[in-house]
Design a protein around this motif. Structure first.
Motif, mmCIF file in Angstrom:
data_model
loop_
_atom_site.group_PDB
_atom_site.id
_atom_site.type_symbol
_atom_site.label_atom_id
_atom_site.label_comp_id
_atom_site.label_asym_id
_atom_site.label_seq_id
_atom_site.Cartn_x
_atom_site.Cartn_y
_atom_site.Cartn_z
ATOM 1 N N VAL A 259 32.100 41.058 44.876
ATOM 2 C CA VAL A 259 32.133 39.929 43.671
ATOM 3 C C VAL A 259 33.162 40.140 43.206
ATOM 4 O O VAL A 259 34.207 39.170 42.657
ATOM 5 C CB VAL A 259 31.646 40.745 42.149
ATOM 6 N N LEU A 260 34.549 40.852 43.129
ATOM 7 C CA LEU A 260 35.898 41.316 43.073
ATOM 8 C C LEU A 260 36.563 40.331 44.036
ATOM 9 O O LEU A 260 37.504 39.299 43.398
ATOM 10 C CB LEU A 260 36.115 42.181 42.950
ATOM 11 N N THR A 266 35.157 39.328 34.816
ATOM 12 C CA THR A 266 35.555 40.533 34.421
ATOM 13 C C THR A 266 35.352 42.295 34.939
ATOM 14 O O THR A 266 34.059 41.969 35.175
ATOM 15 C CB THR A 266 35.386 40.637 32.923
ATOM 16 N N ILE A 267 35.914 43.028 35.073
ATOM 17 C CA ILE A 267 35.669 44.771 35.653
ATOM 18 C C ILE A 267 34.467 45.157 34.428
ATOM 19 O O ILE A 267 33.190 46.052 35.226
ATOM 20 C CB ILE A 267 36.777 45.669 34.960
ATOM 21 N N SER A 268 34.069 44.877 33.021
ATOM 22 C CA SER A 268 33.624 45.072 32.275
ATOM 23 C C SER A 268 31.845 44.755 32.374
ATOM 24 O O SER A 268 30.974 45.402 32.823
ATOM 25 C CB SER A 268 33.315 44.876 30.590
ATOM 26 N N THR A 293 41.818 50.672 42.254
ATOM 27 C CA THR A 293 41.494 50.565 41.329
ATOM 28 C C THR A 293 40.478 48.422 41.526
ATOM 29 O O THR A 293 40.904 48.359 41.745
ATOM 30 C CB THR A 293 42.145 50.377 40.413
ATOM 31 N N PRO A 294 39.294 48.368 40.661
ATOM 32 C CA PRO A 294 38.941 47.524 40.534
ATOM 33 C C PRO A 294 39.487 46.359 39.945
ATOM 34 O O PRO A 294 39.990 45.425 40.529
ATOM 35 C CB PRO A 294 37.882 47.592 39.441
ATOM 36 N N LYS A 297 41.962 45.158 43.131
ATOM 37 C CA LYS A 297 41.339 44.940 44.008
ATOM 38 C C LYS A 297 41.293 43.309 43.696
ATOM 39 O O LYS A 297 41.873 42.760 44.227
ATOM 40 C CB LYS A 297 40.398 45.117 44.471
ATOM 41 N N GLN A 298 41.501 43.228 42.530
ATOM 42 C CA GLN A 298 40.932 41.887 41.395
ATOM 43 C C GLN A 298 43.125 40.788 41.775
ATOM 44 O O GLN A 298 42.885 40.089 41.950
ATOM 45 C CB GLN A 298 40.613 41.783 40.167
ATOM 46 N N LYS A 299 43.732 41.962 41.917
ATOM 47 C CA LYS A 299 44.842 40.898 41.301
ATOM 48 C C LYS A 299 44.983 41.450 43.205
ATOM 49 O O LYS A 299 46.184 39.713 43.584
ATOM 50 C CB LYS A 299 46.159 42.647 41.254
ATOM 51 N N ASN A 300 44.855 41.355 43.724
ATOM 52 C CA ASN A 300 45.470 41.464 45.959
ATOM 53 C C ASN A 300 44.968 39.766 46.143
ATOM 54 O O ASN A 300 45.076 39.190 46.812
ATOM 55 C CB ASN A 300 44.827 42.520 46.330
ATOM 56 N N HIS A 301 43.089 39.747 45.435
ATOM 57 C CA HIS A 301 42.458 38.419 46.282
ATOM 58 C C HIS A 301 42.918 36.886 44.370
ATOM 59 O O HIS A 301 41.877 35.825 44.502
ATOM 60 C CB HIS A 301 41.537 38.401 45.774
ATOM 61 N N LEU A 302 43.806 36.942 43.944
ATOM 62 C CA LEU A 302 44.624 36.106 42.667
ATOM 63 C C LEU A 302 44.949 35.300 43.601
ATOM 64 O O LEU A 302 46.189 34.869 44.176
ATOM 65 C CB LEU A 302 45.185 36.966 41.940
#
Length: 302
Positions: A259-260, A266-268, A293-294, A297-302
């Motif tokens: 999903v990330l 959002t993480i929440s 951290t999640p 991980k999100q930043k790596n796929h922006l």
């Protein structure tokens, strides 16, 4: 944990517990006071219900008055019930219901049977019962004129005896005897006897992979698999060399990782969908598995 919620807003993360999850819902009425998990409900639904997930805490007999309902089991076996069909569902099963209105409401009586009333019924039977080679998750049979007449009088009877739980037992036993009287193969007796005594040991991994997003507890999975909690832990560790909890966490983290990478949530939101009430617990579990951290991980796929 399987949720005991009364709502018409269903999602893959909400599971209705039967019978008590139905009792306070709109368009569902209890005909007599419940006695433990024994009772009779009348439901009359006027809207489409798709993928309604439910869990049976007692055996259920459904008499369908109108509409067509499809019931699907945990292993994707489906059965369709139409007008004047009788459907028999055993306890401790996770099932899915679908109903498309098509100009007809869904109306049915639901008879819930706990172990006590089943034992009362079976104890009076002379037939020597046996365990069928292949346990049926559910089965149906057509009604007959005698049962149809019983259903017609049931509503009027409940109005005059609505406060009597003793009368409830009489009416349920009456239905069981009426069904059994026309059941030449005594299928009802075998079905109730087997499902009141035995549970199949279902495939643990397939259950957990299918339902890990439903926020079930390990106890819930043990029940669905036909095992006690201690037996579930023992079998799982012996076969898969890990604990059920760790296996479940790994499944959830794999889903979170996907999903990330692929969805804008959002993480929440992700934590909540996976059943984590405390977001810090989710972050810790994710970091333990992926060493980041999640959010990273999100930043790596922006």
């Amino acid at each position: 944990m399987i949720k005991n919620e009364n709502t018409f807003t269903y999602s893959s993360h909400e599971t209705l517990i039967l019978p008590h999850g139905l009792k306070t819902m709109p368009k569902v009425k209890s005909l007599f006071p419940f006695k433990k998990n024994t009772g009779i409900l009348h439901k009359c639904i006027n809207e489409n219900l798709i993928n309604v997930e439910f869990y049976t805490q007692s055996h259920v007999i459904i008499y369908n008055i109108a509409g067509i309902e499809t019931i699907t089991s945990y292993d994707c076996k489906s059965i369709e019930i139409k007008e004047k069909d009788l459907l028999f569902l055993p306890k401790d099963n996770y099932l899915i219901s679908d109903f498309i209105k098509n100009n007809k409401q869904l109306e049915a009586y639901m008879f819930f049977l706990d172990e006590d009333i089943i034992e009362t019924f079976l104890s009076k039977q002379k037939k020597v019962r046996h365990s069928p080679k292949n346990k049926e998750i559910f089965y149906k049979m057509p009604s007959n004129l005698t049962i149809d007449e019983y259903i017609k009088t049931l509503k009027n009877t409940s109005k005059t005896m609505q406060h009597s739980s003793d009368f409830l037992e009489i009416k349920i036993l009456e239905l069981l005897y009426l069904i059994d009287n026309t059941d030449t193969h005594k299928r009802l007796q075998d079905f109730l006897s087997y499902n009141n005594t035995y549970k199949d040991k279902r495939n643990i991994i397939s259950l957990m992979k299918r339902y890990y997003l439903n926020n079930f507890s390990i106890q819930d999975f043990a029940t669905l698999s036909g095992r006690s909690l201690s037996s579930f832990h023992r079998d799982f560790k012996t076969i898969y060399h890990t604990t059920p909890h760790q296996f479940l966490v790994n499944l959830k983290m794999q889903h979170a990782n996907k999903v990330l990478k692929e969805e804008n949530k959002t993480i929440s939101e992700i934590a909540s969908n996976l059943g984590y009430e405390n977001i810090s617990h989710f972050i810790k579990a994710y970091k333990n598995k992926y060493n980041i951290t999640p959010k990273q991980k999100q930043k790596n796929h922006l």
